[in-house]
Write an enzyme that holds these catalytic residues in place. Structure first.
Site, PDB file in Angstrom:
ATOM      1  N   GLY A 220      -9.534 -15.069  21.959  1.00  0.00           N
ATOM      2  CA  GLY A 220      -9.408 -16.289  21.301  1.00  0.00           C
ATOM      3  C   GLY A 220      -8.241 -16.278  20.533  1.00  0.00           C
ATOM      4  O   GLY A 220      -7.085 -15.877  21.037  1.00  0.00           O
ATOM      5  N   LEU A 246     -14.372 -18.323  27.524  1.00  0.00           N
ATOM      6  CA  LEU A 246     -12.734 -18.164  26.838  1.00  0.00           C
ATOM      7  C   LEU A 246     -12.329 -16.887  27.267  1.00  0.00           C
ATOM      8  O   LEU A 246     -13.077 -15.843  26.698  1.00  0.00           O
ATOM      9  CB  LEU A 246     -12.912 -18.631  25.602  1.00  0.00           C
ATOM     10  CG  LEU A 246     -11.664 -18.577  24.768  1.00  0.00           C
ATOM     11  CD1 LEU A 246     -10.715 -19.334  25.499  1.00  0.00           C
ATOM     12  CD2 LEU A 246     -11.870 -18.695  23.426  1.00  0.00           C
ATOM     13  N   ASP A 247     -11.272 -16.527  27.915  1.00  0.00           N
ATOM     14  CA  ASP A 247     -10.592 -15.172  27.988  1.00  0.00           C
ATOM     15  C   ASP A 247     -11.277 -14.280  28.667  1.00  0.00           C
ATOM     16  O   ASP A 247     -11.072 -13.069  28.197  1.00  0.00           O
ATOM     17  CB  ASP A 247     -10.155 -14.797  26.446  1.00  0.00           C
ATOM     18  CG  ASP A 247      -9.004 -15.811  25.993  1.00  0.00           C
ATOM     19  OD1 ASP A 247      -8.222 -16.248  26.696  1.00  0.00           O
ATOM     20  OD2 ASP A 247      -8.919 -16.051  24.823  1.00  0.00           O
ATOM     21  N   GLU A 248     -12.243 -14.504  29.464  1.00  0.00           N
ATOM     22  CA  GLU A 248     -13.307 -13.595  30.139  1.00  0.00           C
ATOM     23  C   GLU A 248     -13.163 -13.768  31.778  1.00  0.00           C
ATOM     24  O   GLU A 248     -13.886 -12.843  32.395  1.00  0.00           O
ATOM     25  CB  GLU A 248     -14.619 -13.791  29.605  1.00  0.00           C
ATOM     26  CG  GLU A 248     -14.798 -13.456  28.313  1.00  0.00           C
ATOM     27  CD  GLU A 248     -16.238 -13.485  27.732  1.00  0.00           C
ATOM     28  OE1 GLU A 248     -17.197 -13.480  28.709  1.00  0.00           O
ATOM     29  OE2 GLU A 248     -16.658 -13.639  26.617  1.00  0.00           O
TER      30      GLU A 248
END
Length: 303
Positions: A220, A246-248
């Site tokens: 994040g 998100l960001d995965e």
């Protein structure tokens, strides 16, 4: 004399038509015996010469097999559709996911950026040096700051503001630009906006992001502040494919640098920029060279 000259010209014309071109074959399938033999025999039987081969298999009981082959073939660009049709027959018994790519083809890139220029600068510089096998078709930003930088490099620049009120219309503009320019891959060079699902679905495993932390740590916003607050001794950067979490998304490349207790948040950001730019460059380069296979939420990266 004229007789020999005529035959020499005929020979030259005939051989000029035979252009040796390189192709890249990617294979992903359940592991079993006979895969390598089947692929190798197919290429040999169809006039291809294997230049380089790399492979990886996971756990042999319920494992998966991955392969990347570079091969040469006469006039590959002309025979590629026929070759693909024929390989489908070989691939079917093994339940292969596969692709054959003409190595000379340059992917068309769209780079998204916001106000941090280091990753954008790196990609443009590497592209100008000929180290990225691609065409940078455009740069899109939600701020006008990079117009001069981009256009000085001969790249079209589009300023598309994104606010809470304009997010839907901005997405429509983005999609229109990406489709009009026949974009293959989207690069997020520190683009500080969440990518809508419409773009993610259209460019499945073709949107690459650089996150300024060593994921899965500090997901994040404000990861350097998070790292400072946690008192870490290492900071890093992660290049990954974008999915709706998100960001995965699947990680392509990561790197780190050591820090000390003397560093403040500004120091972390300054040192982190060097890692971010090289990690993103590596990920983009490997993606363009068809060295990455996505499997679930992981990647196999052939070096």
């Amino acid at each position: 004399m004229m007789y020999y000259l005529k035959h020499l010209i005929d020979y030259w014309r005939q051989n000029m038509k035979q252009i040796i071109e390189k192709g890249i074959l990617l294979v992903s399938c359940p592991d079993r015996e006979g895969i390598v033999a089947a692929v190798s025999n197919f290429l040999f039987s169809n006039g291809a010469n294997i230049v380089h081969s790399d492979q990886h298999s996971t756990d042999p009981v319920e494992g998966h097999f991955f392969m990347r082959i570079e091969f040469s073939h006469q006039n590959l660009s002309e025979v590629l559709p026929t070759l693909e049709e024929a390989f489908a027959v070989t691939a079917a018994p093994f339940s292969m996911d596969w692709s054959i790519t003409l190595a000379s083809r340059k992917a068309r890139l769209a780079i998204f950026a916001t106000k941090e220029d280091h990753c954008l600068q790196e990609l443009i510089w590497r592209w100008q040096l000929g180290e990225l096998h691609a065409e940078i078709a455009m740069v899109i930003s939600n701020h006008p700051d990079f117009k001069e930088l981009t256009e000085n490099a001969g790249i079209p620049f589009y300023h598309v503001p994104v606010t809470k009120e304009t997010k839907v219309s901005a997405t429509e503009t983005h999609l229109q630009l990406l489709k009009e320019q026949n974009i293959d891959t989207v690069i997020l060079a520190r683009y500080m906006q969440i990518i809508p699902g419409d773009i993610i679905h259209l460019f499945q495993n073709e949107v690459i992001n650089i996150h300024h932390s060593f994921l899965p740590a500090f997901i994040g916003g404000s990861p350097y502040q998070q790292a400072f607050d946690r008192g870490v001794k290492l900071i890093g950067a992660t290049a990954h494919y974008v999915n709706e979490q998100l960001d995965e998304g699947p990680i392509i490349e990561q790197d780190i640098t050591r820090i000390t207790h003397r560093y403040n948040v500004a120091d972390l950001k300054r040192h982190g920029k060097d890692i971010e730019r090289i990690v993103l460059y590596r990920a983009v380069k490997w993606h363009l060279e068809k060295r990455v296979i996505v499997h679930g939420n992981k990647t196999i990266v052939f070096q």
